[in-house]
Design an enzyme around this catalytic site. Structure first.
Site, PDB file in Angstrom:
ATOM      1  CB  CYS A 115      -0.933   0.014   1.198  1.00  0.00           C
ATOM      2  SG  CYS A 115      -2.052  -1.387   1.182  1.00  0.00           S
ATOM      3  CG  HIS A 262      -3.298   3.381   0.802  1.00  0.00           C
ATOM      4  ND1 HIS A 262      -3.655   2.848  -0.413  1.00  0.00           N
ATOM      5  CD2 HIS A 262      -3.458   2.384   1.721  1.00  0.00           C
ATOM      6  CE1 HIS A 262      -3.998   1.580  -0.240  1.00  0.00           C
ATOM      7  NE2 HIS A 262      -3.888   1.278   1.037  1.00  0.00           N
ATOM      8  CG  ASN A 292      -6.705  -1.062  -0.236  1.00  0.00           C
ATOM      9  OD1 ASN A 292      -5.834  -0.770  -1.044  1.00  0.00           O
ATOM     10  ND2 ASN A 292      -6.458  -1.312   1.037  1.00  0.00           N
TER      11      ASN A 292
HETATM   12  O1  UT7 Z   1      -4.496  -1.103   2.707  1.00  0.00           O
HETATM   13  C1  UT7 Z   1      -3.693  -1.794   3.612  1.00  0.00           C
HETATM   14  C2  UT7 Z   1      -4.082  -1.524   4.968  1.00  0.00           C
HETATM   15  N1  UT7 Z   1      -5.329  -2.183   5.270  1.00  0.00           N
HETATM   16  C3  UT7 Z   1      -6.137  -1.603   6.103  1.00  0.00           C
HETATM   17  O2  UT7 Z   1      -5.867  -0.524   6.546  1.00  0.00           O
HETATM   18  C4  UT7 Z   1      -7.355  -2.363   6.573  1.00  0.00           C
HETATM   19  C5  UT7 Z   1      -7.567  -2.122   8.036  1.00  0.00           C
HETATM   20  N2  UT7 Z   1      -8.652  -2.889   8.612  1.00  0.00           N
HETATM   21  C6  UT7 Z   1      -9.947  -2.697   8.269  1.00  0.00           C
HETATM   22  O3  UT7 Z   1     -10.226  -1.894   7.428  1.00  0.00           O
HETATM   23  C7  UT7 Z   1     -10.993  -3.459   9.026  1.00  0.00           C
HETATM   24  O4  UT7 Z   1     -10.404  -4.165  10.087  1.00  0.00           O
HETATM   25  C8  UT7 Z   1     -11.826  -4.407   8.142  1.00  0.00           C
HETATM   26  C9  UT7 Z   1     -12.735  -3.626   7.244  1.00  0.00           C
HETATM   27  C10 UT7 Z   1     -10.905  -5.303   7.345  1.00  0.00           C
HETATM   28  C11 UT7 Z   1     -12.694  -5.330   8.996  1.00  0.00           C
HETATM   29  O5  UT7 Z   1     -13.538  -4.549   9.818  1.00  0.00           O
HETATM   30  P1  UT7 Z   1     -13.660  -4.871  11.359  1.00  0.00           P
HETATM   31  O6  UT7 Z   1     -14.610  -3.922  11.912  1.00  0.00           O
HETATM   32  O7  UT7 Z   1     -12.274  -4.873  11.935  1.00  0.00           O
HETATM   33  O8  UT7 Z   1     -14.303  -6.306  11.361  1.00  0.00           O
HETATM   34  P2  UT7 Z   1     -13.757  -7.664  12.016  1.00  0.00           P
HETATM   35  O9  UT7 Z   1     -12.678  -8.247  11.205  1.00  0.00           O
HETATM   36  O10 UT7 Z   1     -13.505  -7.454  13.468  1.00  0.00           O
HETATM   37  O11 UT7 Z   1     -15.032  -8.593  11.872  1.00  0.00           O
HETATM   38  C12 UT7 Z   1     -16.265  -8.305  12.567  1.00  0.00           C
HETATM   39  C13 UT7 Z   1     -17.294  -9.350  12.181  1.00  0.00           C
HETATM   40  C14 UT7 Z   1     -16.805 -10.775  12.336  1.00  0.00           C
HETATM   41  O12 UT7 Z   1     -17.894 -11.562  12.745  1.00  0.00           O
HETATM   42  P3  UT7 Z   1     -18.095 -11.967  14.295  1.00  0.00           P
HETATM   43  O13 UT7 Z   1     -16.861 -12.725  14.653  1.00  0.00           O
HETATM   44  O14 UT7 Z   1     -18.218 -10.688  15.040  1.00  0.00           O
HETATM   45  O15 UT7 Z   1     -19.338 -12.782  14.268  1.00  0.00           O
HETATM   46  C15 UT7 Z   1     -16.409 -11.170  10.938  1.00  0.00           C
HETATM   47  O16 UT7 Z   1     -16.494 -12.559  10.714  1.00  0.00           O
HETATM   48  O17 UT7 Z   1     -17.649  -9.202  10.815  1.00  0.00           O
HETATM   49  C16 UT7 Z   1     -17.461 -10.463  10.133  1.00  0.00           C
HETATM   50  N3  UT7 Z   1     -17.039 -10.165   8.753  1.00  0.00           N
HETATM   51  C17 UT7 Z   1     -17.899  -9.940   7.752  1.00  0.00           C
HETATM   52  N4  UT7 Z   1     -19.249  -9.942   7.707  1.00  0.00           N
HETATM   53  C18 UT7 Z   1     -19.821  -9.676   6.528  1.00  0.00           C
HETATM   54  C19 UT7 Z   1     -15.777 -10.039   8.284  1.00  0.00           C
HETATM   55  N5  UT7 Z   1     -15.808  -9.734   6.979  1.00  0.00           N
HETATM   56  C20 UT7 Z   1     -17.114  -9.670   6.630  1.00  0.00           C
HETATM   57  C21 UT7 Z   1     -17.768  -9.405   5.423  1.00  0.00           C
HETATM   58  N6  UT7 Z   1     -19.135  -9.402   5.423  1.00  0.00           N
HETATM   59  N7  UT7 Z   1     -17.109  -9.124   4.286  1.00  0.00           N
END
Ligand code: UT7
Length: 335
Positions: A115, A262, A292
């Site tokens: 990134c 980014h 992204n």
């Molecule tokens: O560009 C390089 C740098 N990258 C970044 O900066 C990305 C940084 N991170 C993020 O943007 C976020 O952490 C994400 C968008 C990737 C994820 O968001 P989050 O709020 O951290 O979600 P999480 O991973 O903690 O997941 C929350 C819940 C989980 O379910 P449970 O365990 O609470 O039941 C996941 O299984 O959301 C679930 N989940 C989804 N649900 C529907 C994860 N991905 C999805 C999805 N659709 N696509």
């Protein structure tokens, strides 16, 4: 010492639009979750047979940037190509671009900083131009993510975020003091290398070993991201490296005309915007349309902002990135 400036910009994205609803047909996800957590509404994916690849998209973006710089391929002294998704394991995309654009035997360098790739690549170009070694450097960021994502529910935490596309900039020698690329600031923290990574295939994980060690359905050919950990680090490092760049030039947040972050996650951009007390007009985001696109995200956003007339001569433009490595960086530009 010379100064360096961006003399041309271009971008290319594949035509194929993939909406959140499209993704929800192949994995357990939904539009509301994706928009709420990331701001993304749709992204572009290369479609089999549409003739695109990481290098080809890079060439398409580069051709536009060159034309806008009023230059031809004969004027380019050096190619710097940033990607995490090269067409081939080796060689990198730079030499492929050089070949496809029928360029002479100019050097081509690949940057592997994910990134942060475009900011690193701009920094490399800037150093070569400022020292007088090269006059015009073609900088490209291009990614074909869609070919390597896990498009099942198992991969949904990563796969809904990324999109394909390319952006390019020509960095040109200038003698105008106090304008152009004022400074660049780069960092890395390898202790967190695995938190956002794709481990195989690699020399640590050759294909036969991966297949032997993993049941077929769990092959680590797909990117892994510890999303919350990456998010927490991103907001801190974005702010630090923007501040570092401002301070190095005796500037403050009040001097920023346009911040191009980014496009990692709209929530990260909004957090940074708030920290620097910038208005919506002072930050350019297009993650809603493209997802992204890693090394391509800044040059695509920069080009769009410039095309829309949001960047004018004399403006202070700040580029900032954070991502896998971890790596992060900023570039402070007086347009
Ligand atoms: O560009 C390089 C740098 N990258 C970044 O900066 C990305 C940084 N991170 C993020 O943007 C976020 O952490 C994400 C968008 C990737 C994820 O968001 P989050 O709020 O951290 O979600 P999480 O991973 O903690 O997941 C929350 C819940 C989980 O379910 P449970 O365990 O609470 O039941 C996941 O299984 O959301 C679930 N989940 C989804 N649900 C529907 C994860 N991905 C999805 C999805 N659709 N696509």
């Amino acid at each position: 010492m010379y100064t360096s400036k961006i003399s041309g910009l271009g971008y290319y994205v594949p035509e194929n639009v993939v909406t959140n609803d499209d993704l929800s047909k192949v994995m357990d996800t939904n539009d509301a979750w994706i928009q709420e957590r990331t701001g993304i509404k749709e992204r572009r994916h290369i479609k089999k047979g549409d003739g695109n690849s990481t290098s080809i998209m890079g060439v398409k973006a580069a051709e536009i940037a060159l034309e806008r710089a009023n230059l031809t391929t004969d004027d380019i002294d050096f190619i710097v190509f940033a990607t995490l998704s090269p067409d081939m394991y080796f060689p990198g995309g730079g030499v492929r671009v050089q070949d496809m654009m029928n360029m002479s035997t100019v050097p081509a360098l690949d940057v592997r900083n994910q990134c942060s790739g475009f900011v690193y690549a701009i920094s490399v170009a800037d150093q070569f131009v400022k020292t007088g070694m090269y006059k015009n450097v073609l900088v490209i960021g291009s990614e074909n993510h869609s070919g390597g994502l896990d498009m099942t529910t198992r991969g949904r935490g990563v796969s809904v975020i990324f999109g394909d596309g390319a952006g390019a900039a020509v960095v040109t020698r200038s003698e105008e003091k106090g304008s152009g690329i004022l400074s660049t600031h780069l960092h890395s923290e390898g202790a967190h290398a695995k938190e956002l990574s794709l481990e195989g295939p690699s020399t640590e994980h050759w294909v036969p070993e991966i297949i032997a060690e993993n049941p077929q359905e769990d092959i680590p050919y797909y990117p892994y991201m510890n999303g919350q950990f990456v998010f927490k680090n991103a907001v801190v490092r974005f702010s630090e490296v923007i501040n570092e760049g401002l301070q190095a030039n005796n500037l403050s947040a009040a001097d920023i005309d346009m911040l191009i972050p980014h496009q990692a996650n709209l929530r990260i951009s909004q957090f940074v915007q708030k920290q620097f007390q910038l208005s919506d007009d002072q930050v350019y985001n297009n993650i809603q349309k493209y997802g992204n696109t890693t090394a391509a995200s800044i040059p695509i956003a920069l080009t769009e902002a410039w095309e829309a007339g949001k960047i004018k001569k004399g403006d202070l433009v700040v580029l900032a990135a954070f991502g896998s490595g971890f790596t992060w960086g900023s570039a402070i530009i007086r347009w």
